[in-house]
Write a protein that holds these residues in place. Sequence first.
Motif, PDB file in Angstrom:
ATOM      1  N   MET A 173       0.860  -1.184   0.000  1.00  0.00           N
ATOM      2  CA  MET A 173       0.000   0.000   0.000  1.00  0.00           C
ATOM      3  C   MET A 173       0.897   1.234   0.000  1.00  0.00           C
ATOM      4  SD  MET A 173      -3.042  -1.123  -0.099  1.00  0.00           S
ATOM      5  CE  MET A 173      -3.927   0.400   0.113  1.00  0.00           C
ATOM      6  N   PRO A 174       0.736   2.156  -0.877  1.00  0.00           N
ATOM      7  CA  PRO A 174      -0.200   2.172  -1.994  1.00  0.00           C
ATOM      8  C   PRO A 174       0.209   1.149  -3.051  1.00  0.00           C
ATOM      9  CG  PRO A 174       1.218   4.102  -2.075  1.00  0.00           C
ATOM     10  CD  PRO A 174       1.556   3.377  -0.818  1.00  0.00           C
ATOM     11  N   PRO A 175      -0.770   0.630  -3.774  1.00  0.00           N
ATOM     12  CA  PRO A 175      -0.467  -0.405  -4.755  1.00  0.00           C
ATOM     13  C   PRO A 175       0.203   0.162  -6.009  1.00  0.00           C
ATOM     14  CG  PRO A 175      -2.789   0.171  -4.847  1.00  0.00           C
ATOM     15  CD  PRO A 175      -2.200   0.936  -3.693  1.00  0.00           C
ATOM     16  N   VAL A 176       0.905  -0.715  -6.698  1.00  0.00           N
ATOM     17  CA  VAL A 176       1.440  -0.364  -8.015  1.00  0.00           C
ATOM     18  C   VAL A 176       0.247  -0.382  -8.969  1.00  0.00           C
ATOM     19  CG1 VAL A 176       2.959  -1.172  -9.858  1.00  0.00           C
ATOM     20  CG2 VAL A 176       3.666  -1.407  -7.462  1.00  0.00           C
ATOM     21  N   PRO A 177       0.051   0.551  -9.846  1.00  0.00           N
ATOM     22  CA  PRO A 177       0.907   1.660 -10.253  1.00  0.00           C
ATOM     23  C   PRO A 177       0.613   2.970  -9.524  1.00  0.00           C
ATOM     24  CG  PRO A 177      -0.844   1.447 -11.847  1.00  0.00           C
ATOM     25  CD  PRO A 177      -1.046   0.355 -10.819  1.00  0.00           C
ATOM     26  N   LYS A 178      -0.364   2.984  -8.607  1.00  0.00           N
ATOM     27  CA  LYS A 178      -0.723   4.236  -7.931  1.00  0.00           C
ATOM     28  C   LYS A 178       0.463   4.850  -7.186  1.00  0.00           C
ATOM     29  CE  LYS A 178      -4.439   6.339  -5.377  1.00  0.00           C
ATOM     30  NZ  LYS A 178      -5.742   6.158  -4.772  1.00  0.00           N
ATOM     31  N   VAL A 179       1.340   4.004  -6.659  1.00  0.00           N
ATOM     32  CA  VAL A 179       2.492   4.494  -5.900  1.00  0.00           C
ATOM     33  C   VAL A 179       3.366   5.427  -6.745  1.00  0.00           C
ATOM     34  CG1 VAL A 179       3.993   2.513  -6.414  1.00  0.00           C
ATOM     35  CG2 VAL A 179       4.352   3.838  -4.327  1.00  0.00           C
ATOM     36  N   TYR A 180       3.447   5.174  -8.041  1.00  0.00           N
ATOM     37  CA  TYR A 180       4.290   6.016  -8.893  1.00  0.00           C
ATOM     38  C   TYR A 180       3.788   7.454  -8.918  1.00  0.00           C
ATOM     39  CZ  TYR A 180       5.654   1.393 -10.570  1.00  0.00           C
ATOM     40  OH  TYR A 180       6.071   0.093 -10.654  1.00  0.00           O
ATOM     41  N   PHE A 181       2.485   7.619  -8.932  1.00  0.00           N
ATOM     42  CA  PHE A 181       1.905   8.956  -8.977  1.00  0.00           C
ATOM     43  C   PHE A 181       1.948   9.608  -7.592  1.00  0.00           C
ATOM     44  CE2 PHE A 181      -0.070   6.308 -12.215  1.00  0.00           C
ATOM     45  CZ  PHE A 181       0.371   6.985 -13.344  1.00  0.00           C
ATOM     46  N   MET A 182       1.701   8.797  -6.574  1.00  0.00           N
ATOM     47  CA  MET A 182       1.763   9.322  -5.203  1.00  0.00           C
ATOM     48  C   MET A 182       3.170   9.777  -4.842  1.00  0.00           C
ATOM     49  SD  MET A 182      -0.748   7.017  -2.849  1.00  0.00           S
ATOM     50  CE  MET A 182      -0.252   7.916  -1.379  1.00  0.00           C
ATOM     51  N   LEU A 183       4.166   9.156  -5.429  1.00  0.00           N
ATOM     52  CA  LEU A 183       5.549   9.535  -5.168  1.00  0.00           C
ATOM     53  C   LEU A 183       5.762  11.014  -5.472  1.00  0.00           C
ATOM     54  CD1 LEU A 183       8.521   8.755  -4.564  1.00  0.00           C
ATOM     55  CD2 LEU A 183       8.726   8.179  -6.974  1.00  0.00           C
ATOM     56  N   HIS A 234      -3.630   3.251 -18.184  1.00  0.00           N
ATOM     57  CA  HIS A 234      -5.077   3.275 -17.996  1.00  0.00           C
ATOM     58  C   HIS A 234      -5.392   2.469 -16.743  1.00  0.00           C
ATOM     59  CE1 HIS A 234      -5.634   5.194 -21.840  1.00  0.00           C
ATOM     60  NE2 HIS A 234      -4.811   4.300 -22.370  1.00  0.00           N
ATOM     61  N   ALA A 235      -5.829   3.166 -15.716  1.00  0.00           N
ATOM     62  CA  ALA A 235      -6.183   2.538 -14.444  1.00  0.00           C
ATOM     63  C   ALA A 235      -7.438   3.225 -13.924  1.00  0.00           C
ATOM     64  CB  ALA A 235      -5.034   2.689 -13.451  1.00  0.00           C
ATOM     65  N   PRO A 236      -8.184   2.572 -13.044  1.00  0.00           N
ATOM     66  CA  PRO A 236      -9.424   3.172 -12.536  1.00  0.00           C
ATOM     67  C   PRO A 236      -9.228   4.523 -11.855  1.00  0.00           C
ATOM     68  CG  PRO A 236      -9.253   0.873 -11.865  1.00  0.00           C
ATOM     69  CD  PRO A 236      -7.962   1.231 -12.529  1.00  0.00           C
ATOM     70  N   PHE A 237      -8.054   4.767 -11.287  1.00  0.00           N
ATOM     71  CA  PHE A 237      -7.805   6.024 -10.578  1.00  0.00           C
ATOM     72  C   PHE A 237      -7.201   7.091 -11.483  1.00  0.00           C
ATOM     73  CE2 PHE A 237      -3.971   3.521 -10.287  1.00  0.00           C
ATOM     74  CZ  PHE A 237      -2.988   4.435 -10.589  1.00  0.00           C
ATOM     75  N   ALA A 238      -6.934   6.742 -12.734  1.00  0.00           N
ATOM     76  CA  ALA A 238      -6.206   7.649 -13.624  1.00  0.00           C
ATOM     77  C   ALA A 238      -7.133   8.325 -14.637  1.00  0.00           C
ATOM     78  CB  ALA A 238      -5.096   6.891 -14.332  1.00  0.00           C
ATOM     79  N   ASN A 239      -8.114   9.068 -14.132  1.00  0.00           N
ATOM     80  CA  ASN A 239      -8.968   9.880 -14.999  1.00  0.00           C
ATOM     81  C   ASN A 239      -9.425  11.099 -14.208  1.00  0.00           C
ATOM     82  OD1 ASN A 239     -11.588   9.283 -13.667  1.00  0.00           O
ATOM     83  ND2 ASN A 239     -11.192   7.205 -14.423  1.00  0.00           N
ATOM     84  N   SER A 240      -9.972  12.069 -14.888  1.00  0.00           N
ATOM     85  CA  SER A 240     -10.309  13.330 -14.218  1.00  0.00           C
ATOM     86  C   SER A 240     -11.411  13.147 -13.176  1.00  0.00           C
ATOM     87  CB  SER A 240     -10.700  14.394 -15.245  1.00  0.00           C
ATOM     88  OG  SER A 240     -11.790  13.965 -16.024  1.00  0.00           O
ATOM     89  N   ALA A 241     -12.384  12.288 -13.427  1.00  0.00           N
ATOM     90  CA  ALA A 241     -13.452  12.071 -12.444  1.00  0.00           C
ATOM     91  C   ALA A 241     -12.899  11.446 -11.168  1.00  0.00           C
ATOM     92  CB  ALA A 241     -14.554  11.187 -13.031  1.00  0.00           C
ATOM     93  N   ALA A 242     -12.005  10.475 -11.306  1.00  0.00           N
ATOM     94  CA  ALA A 242     -11.394   9.843 -10.134  1.00  0.00           C
ATOM     95  C   ALA A 242     -10.512  10.838  -9.376  1.00  0.00           C
ATOM     96  CB  ALA A 242     -10.586   8.621 -10.557  1.00  0.00           C
ATOM     97  N   PHE A 243      -9.816  11.700 -10.115  1.00  0.00           N
ATOM     98  CA  PHE A 243      -8.971  12.710  -9.479  1.00  0.00           C
ATOM     99  C   PHE A 243      -9.819  13.669  -8.649  1.00  0.00           C
ATOM    100  CE2 PHE A 243      -7.009  16.999  -9.753  1.00  0.00           C
ATOM    101  CZ  PHE A 243      -5.914  16.754  -8.947  1.00  0.00           C
ATOM    102  N   ILE A 244     -10.898  14.153  -9.212  1.00  0.00           N
ATOM    103  CA  ILE A 244     -11.784  15.074  -8.483  1.00  0.00           C
ATOM    104  C   ILE A 244     -12.407  14.367  -7.284  1.00  0.00           C
ATOM    105  CG2 ILE A 244     -13.942  16.402  -8.650  1.00  0.00           C
ATOM    106  CD1 ILE A 244     -13.037  17.038 -11.576  1.00  0.00           C
ATOM    107  N   SER A 245     -12.795  13.119  -7.460  1.00  0.00           N
ATOM    108  CA  SER A 245     -13.344  12.331  -6.354  1.00  0.00           C
ATOM    109  C   SER A 245     -12.330  12.200  -5.219  1.00  0.00           C
ATOM    110  CB  SER A 245     -13.762  10.951  -6.854  1.00  0.00           C
ATOM    111  OG  SER A 245     -14.180  10.148  -5.782  1.00  0.00           O
ATOM    112  N   THR A 246     -11.069  11.990  -5.572  1.00  0.00           N
ATOM    113  CA  THR A 246     -10.002  11.893  -4.574  1.00  0.00           C
ATOM    114  C   THR A 246      -9.857  13.202  -3.799  1.00  0.00           C
ATOM    115  OG1 THR A 246      -8.798  10.293  -5.911  1.00  0.00           O
ATOM    116  CG2 THR A 246      -7.522  11.488  -4.284  1.00  0.00           C
ATOM    117  N   LEU A 247      -9.948  14.319  -4.504  1.00  0.00           N
ATOM    118  CA  LEU A 247      -9.847  15.626  -3.842  1.00  0.00           C
ATOM    119  C   LEU A 247     -10.971  15.806  -2.825  1.00  0.00           C
ATOM    120  CD1 LEU A 247      -8.998  18.004  -6.830  1.00  0.00           C
ATOM    121  CD2 LEU A 247      -7.424  17.005  -5.163  1.00  0.00           C
ATOM    122  N   VAL A 248     -12.178  15.467  -3.225  1.00  0.00           N
ATOM    123  CA  VAL A 248     -13.344  15.643  -2.351  1.00  0.00           C
ATOM    124  C   VAL A 248     -13.292  14.661  -1.180  1.00  0.00           C
ATOM    125  CG1 VAL A 248     -15.869  15.489  -2.250  1.00  0.00           C
ATOM    126  CG2 VAL A 248     -14.757  16.593  -4.198  1.00  0.00           C
TER     127      VAL A 248
END
Length: 181
Positions: free
Chosen positions: A79-89, A137-151
């Motif tokens: 945690m965080p899982p690959v590939p999300k860890v790359y972006f969180m870095l 292309h991952a479930p967290f890698a789109n604008s809707a998921a990004f905005i959802s993460t912010l909220v």
Amino acid sequence: MAQLRTKRQTVTLKIAYGGLLIALGILLPQAFHIFGQEAGMIFLPIQIPVFMAGLLLGPIYGGIVGAAVPILSCVLTAMPPVPKVYFMLFEMVAYGVASGLLKKKFNVIVSILGAIIAGRLMYGAALAAGVSILGIHAPFANSAAFISTLVTGIPGNLIQLTLLPALYIGLKRGGFTFDER
């Protein structure tokens, strides 16, 4: 007390603080994940030690802690899982560097708020680059998921804006900071 430290003692203490904050950055999210995967996304516990590293140790150590926490956490706990860890870095490094840089000019609350904005922008930029340049292309890698993460993370950001200043002030009063002012 802080003025009586030699440069070598200061570096040694900063390395020790950095190690402690890295350990907290790995352990604190695990404590929150006991309450479910969503708890980490709501309360953002992985970010707290990185902000503290920037505030206490400055931008260089803050950036190092920001890089080490997601990588070591991923390796040790998945945690965080690959590939999300790359972006969180990129996000976490931005939190550590920005909070350290802003602390030099502003109070703790403004520093944290500015670092939150910088880190979120960096995360969004990393996601955009990953999608457009690398074709990820991952479930967290789109604008809707990004905005959802912010909220979703607003409660965590509010905790950061209340807990971290109080913790920092307590450490400062106890002589456990490296402030020169």
